[in-house]
Structures are given as structure tokens and as C-alpha cells.
Design a protein around this motif. Structure first.
Motif, short mmCIF file in Angstrom:
data_model
loop_
_atom_site.label_atom_id
_atom_site.label_comp_id
_atom_site.label_asym_id
_atom_site.label_seq_id
_atom_site.Cartn_x
_atom_site.Cartn_y
_atom_site.Cartn_z
N PHE A 206 1.68 9.93 3.72
CA PHE A 206 1.24 10.94 2.30
C PHE A 206 -0.37 11.13 2.33
O PHE A 206 -1.55 10.76 2.41
N PRO A 207 0.14 12.35 3.19
CA PRO A 207 -1.38 13.17 3.65
C PRO A 207 -1.83 13.25 2.58
O PRO A 207 -3.39 13.20 2.61
N PRO A 208 -1.55 14.11 1.15
CA PRO A 208 -2.75 14.58 0.17
C PRO A 208 -3.21 13.83 -0.19
O PRO A 208 -4.41 13.77 -0.84
N VAL A 209 -2.67 12.28 -0.59
CA VAL A 209 -2.83 11.01 -1.41
C VAL A 209 -3.98 10.76 -0.37
O VAL A 209 -5.39 10.12 -0.90
N VAL A 210 -3.92 10.11 0.42
CA VAL A 210 -4.34 9.34 1.27
C VAL A 210 -5.41 9.84 1.97
O VAL A 210 -7.10 9.50 1.82
N CYS A 211 -5.72 11.02 2.35
CA CYS A 211 -6.55 11.74 3.36
C CYS A 211 -7.49 12.32 1.56
O CYS A 211 -8.88 12.07 1.82
N GLY A 212 -7.21 12.22 0.94
CA GLY A 212 -8.19 12.34 -0.72
C GLY A 212 -9.34 11.54 -0.70
O GLY A 212 -10.44 11.51 -1.07
N MET A 213 -8.33 9.70 -0.82
CA MET A 213 -9.06 8.95 -1.09
C MET A 213 -10.12 8.48 -0.01
O MET A 213 -10.81 8.35 -0.61
N ASN A 214 -9.64 9.10 1.22
CA ASN A 214 -10.31 8.66 2.06
C ASN A 214 -12.16 9.33 2.19
O ASN A 214 -13.11 8.80 2.00
N ALA B 86 1.16 -1.62 -0.57
CA ALA B 86 0.21 -0.01 0.24
C ALA B 86 0.79 0.83 -0.05
O ALA B 86 0.74 2.33 -0.72
N ALA B 87 2.19 1.01 0.54
CA ALA B 87 3.01 2.88 0.55
C ALA B 87 3.61 2.73 -0.85
O ALA B 87 3.87 3.56 -1.23
N LEU B 88 3.75 1.64 -1.52
CA LEU B 88 4.26 1.67 -2.73
C LEU B 88 3.39 2.26 -3.58
O LEU B 88 3.60 3.13 -4.35
N LEU B 89 2.66 1.91 -3.34
CA LEU B 89 0.82 2.11 -4.11
C LEU B 89 1.11 3.48 -4.30
O LEU B 89 1.37 4.64 -4.93
N ALA B 90 0.71 4.11 -3.14
CA ALA B 90 0.85 5.40 -2.62
C ALA B 90 1.58 6.62 -3.22
O ALA B 90 1.45 7.14 -3.21
N GLU B 91 3.13 5.83 -3.35
CA GLU B 91 4.30 6.80 -3.39
C GLU B 91 4.21 7.21 -4.79
O GLU B 91 4.48 7.93 -5.03
N ALA B 92 3.83 5.60 -5.65
CA ALA B 92 3.60 5.84 -7.03
C ALA B 92 2.68 6.96 -7.80
O ALA B 92 2.81 7.32 -8.61
N VAL B 93 1.41 6.42 -6.51
CA VAL B 93 0.13 7.77 -7.21
C VAL B 93 0.86 9.28 -6.53
O VAL B 93 0.04 10.05 -7.55
N GLU B 94 1.28 9.92 -5.91
CA GLU B 94 1.71 10.53 -5.34
C GLU B 94 3.13 11.59 -6.35
O GLU B 94 2.98 12.50 -7.08
N ARG B 95 3.76 10.55 -6.95
CA ARG B 95 4.62 10.76 -8.20
C ARG B 95 4.22 10.94 -9.55
O ARG B 95 4.71 11.92 -9.94
N SER B 96 3.55 10.55 -9.40
CA SER B 96 2.71 10.04 -10.94
C SER B 96 1.64 11.04 -11.43
O SER B 96 0.85 11.55 -12.28
N GLY B 97 1.21 11.70 -9.77
CA GLY B 97 -0.12 12.97 -9.93
C GLY B 97 -1.18 11.88 -10.53
O GLY B 97 -2.16 13.27 -11.02
N ALA B 98 -1.65 11.16 -9.99
CA ALA B 98 -2.98 10.35 -10.11
C ALA B 98 -3.39 10.24 -9.62
O ALA B 98 -4.60 9.95 -9.34
N GLU B 99 -3.32 11.07 -8.61
CA GLU B 99 -4.28 11.30 -7.47
C GLU B 99 -5.98 11.63 -7.83
O GLU B 99 -6.51 11.02 -7.18
N ALA B 100 -6.47 12.40 -9.28
CA ALA B 100 -7.65 12.73 -9.93
C ALA B 100 -8.34 11.05 -9.94
O ALA B 100 -9.59 10.60 -9.54
N VAL B 101 -7.31 10.37 -10.72
CA VAL B 101 -7.68 9.03 -11.14
C VAL B 101 -8.43 8.18 -9.38
O VAL B 101 -9.15 7.40 -9.57
N LEU B 102 -7.36 8.39 -8.46
CA LEU B 102 -7.35 7.59 -7.03
C LEU B 102 -8.58 7.81 -6.86
O LEU B 102 -9.52 7.04 -6.12
#
Length: 222
Positions: free
Chosen positions: A175-183, A101-117
Motif C-alpha cells: 500500500f505505497p501511497p497510504v504507508v509512505c504518506g504515513m511514514n 496492519a494490512a487490513l487497516l491499511a486497506e481500509a484506509v485506502e478504500r475509505s479515502g481516510a489518508e488525511a486522517v491517518l
């Protein structure tokens, strides 16, 4: 072995109820008398189970004077309990889901794919909320029941529900921006799937609880 000890500690019905009483009160610490009253048991029995939960790493203990008074005559500090911040998980044989999960969150953060998540999270929540507990309506009979069924600890106060835990606490801290937005998207999807249209999820971060709260947007009679 620590996680196995924690699971074993919760095998007792009274001890499990004591843990729930403390966890539900989070982030506020509670004393032995409060837990004893909530469980309908004696103070000595409540203290025994609370201290066993501390030994297992599920609760943390501290001392404070509840009256706020200090100095001579203020009385002895009370022993207070709160849920431990550390998460517990047991699988046999061990699994590395948290690392993945941490690897996936980091990948989303690096790729800027938050909107898809967020889109995927909303759709997942909507599917999970369809046909689930809760449904249209206010109070804990509606969104509170729905959220509790999906791993949250909702506490209602007026037209607002705080989520006293975060199911993604460790990842959210890293990864607060990624995970909090997902939540947030997940909770929005749950509400939409259950047809709860008079409550809305909001980003409302504060220490000791989930970054998302749920607030009433209109009365049932509107």
C-alpha cells in the motif's frame, strides 16, 4: 522456525556487529575485508560470522569483481553481502499484528481516510519526539540520533540524511501511497517534537531504502 534461527544468530556480539555493519551500508553490498576492518577482527572470523548470517536468512550473498574488470587477469570475484529484504519477527505465542496492519491499511485506502491517518501519524511522531534524543542542531548528533532511536538506519551525507531501511517495508510495498504518506508524516512529527527546525522530511523514493529522506533547510547560524 526461521525467525527463531535469525534471533539466535544475533545473540553473538561479533555476529550482531557484523550484521549492523552490512545493514548500515545498504543498499550497497560490502565485502569481508570491509566488515573485518569495521569490527577490528580478522578476515577469516568476519567471513565465518557473515556466512552464519547468510545461513540464518539475515544476509544475502553474491559475487562480483570490485574492480569492474572482466576476462583473464581480472581476478576472482569477491563475495559480497547485503541485508536480506525479508523481515523477521518472533512472538510466543504467534501474533497476527502484520495481518491486522494490512487490513487497516486497506481500509484506509478504500475509505479515502489518508488525511486522517497522516494527522494521527504526525501527532504520534510529535509526542514521541518530545524529550527524546537528538534535538535542535544539524548532523548526526541531531536528527540522525533521533531517527535511529525510532527504528531507522540514518546515513548522513552533507546536508542530507538517507534512511537506509523502512520500518514498514512490507506494508509500504503493498500500500505505497497510504504507508509512505504515513511514514512521511511520522518523521515530520518526530522532527517537530524534538524541536529540530533546521531539517525537513521529504518524499524521495528510491530502490533499496526508505521513501523518506531528511534534508537540511538552513544552517545553525542562520
Amino acid at each position: 522456525m526461521g525467525d527463531l534461527r535469525a534471533v539466535a544468530a544475533l545473540s553473538d556480539d561479533v555476529r550482531r556487529a557484523a550484521y549492523q555493519a552490512v545493514a548500515t551500508a545498504a543498499p550497497d553490498p560490502v565485502g569481508r575485508d570491509e566488515v573485518a576492518a569495521a569490527l577490528g577482527v580478522g578476515r577469516t572470523l568476519a567471513a565465518f560470522h557473515l556466512d552464519k548470517l547468510v545461513d540464518a536468512g539475515l544476509l544475502e550473498a553474491s559475487y562480483a569483481r570490485r574492480s569492474g574488470r572482466t576476462g583473464p587477469g581480472a581476478g576472482r570475484p569477491a563475495k559480497l553481502y547485503r541485508a536480506a529484504a525479508e523481515e523477521r519477527a518472533v512472538s510466543v505465542p504467534p501474533r497476527a499484528y502484520r495481518s491486522a496492519a494490512a487490513l487497516l491499511a486497506e481500509a484506509v485506502e478504500r475509505s479515502g481516510a489518508e488525511a486522517v491517518l497522516h494527522e494521527v501519524s504526525y501527532e504520534h511522531g510529535r509526542r514521541a519526539g518530545t524529550g527524546g534524543p537528538g534535538g535542535p542542531g544539524g548532523g548526526m548528533g541531531g536528527p540522525g540520533e533521533l531517527l535511529a532511536a525510532h527504528g531507522y538506519h540514518p546515513v548522513a551525507s552533507g546536508g542530507r540524511i538517507e534512511l537506509r531501511n523502512c520500518p514498514f517495508h512490507r506494508l509500504a510495498a503493498e500500500f505505497p501511497p497510504v504507508v509512505c504518506g504515513m511514514n512521511l508524516a511520522l518523521v515530520e512529527g518526530l522532527l517537530a517534537g524534538a524541536g529540530v527546525d533546521d531539517w525537513a522530511a521529504r518524499m524521495d523514493a528510491a530502490p533499496g531504502r526508505c521513501c523518506v529522506t531528511v534534508q537540511q533547510t538552513k544552517n545553525k547560524s542562520d
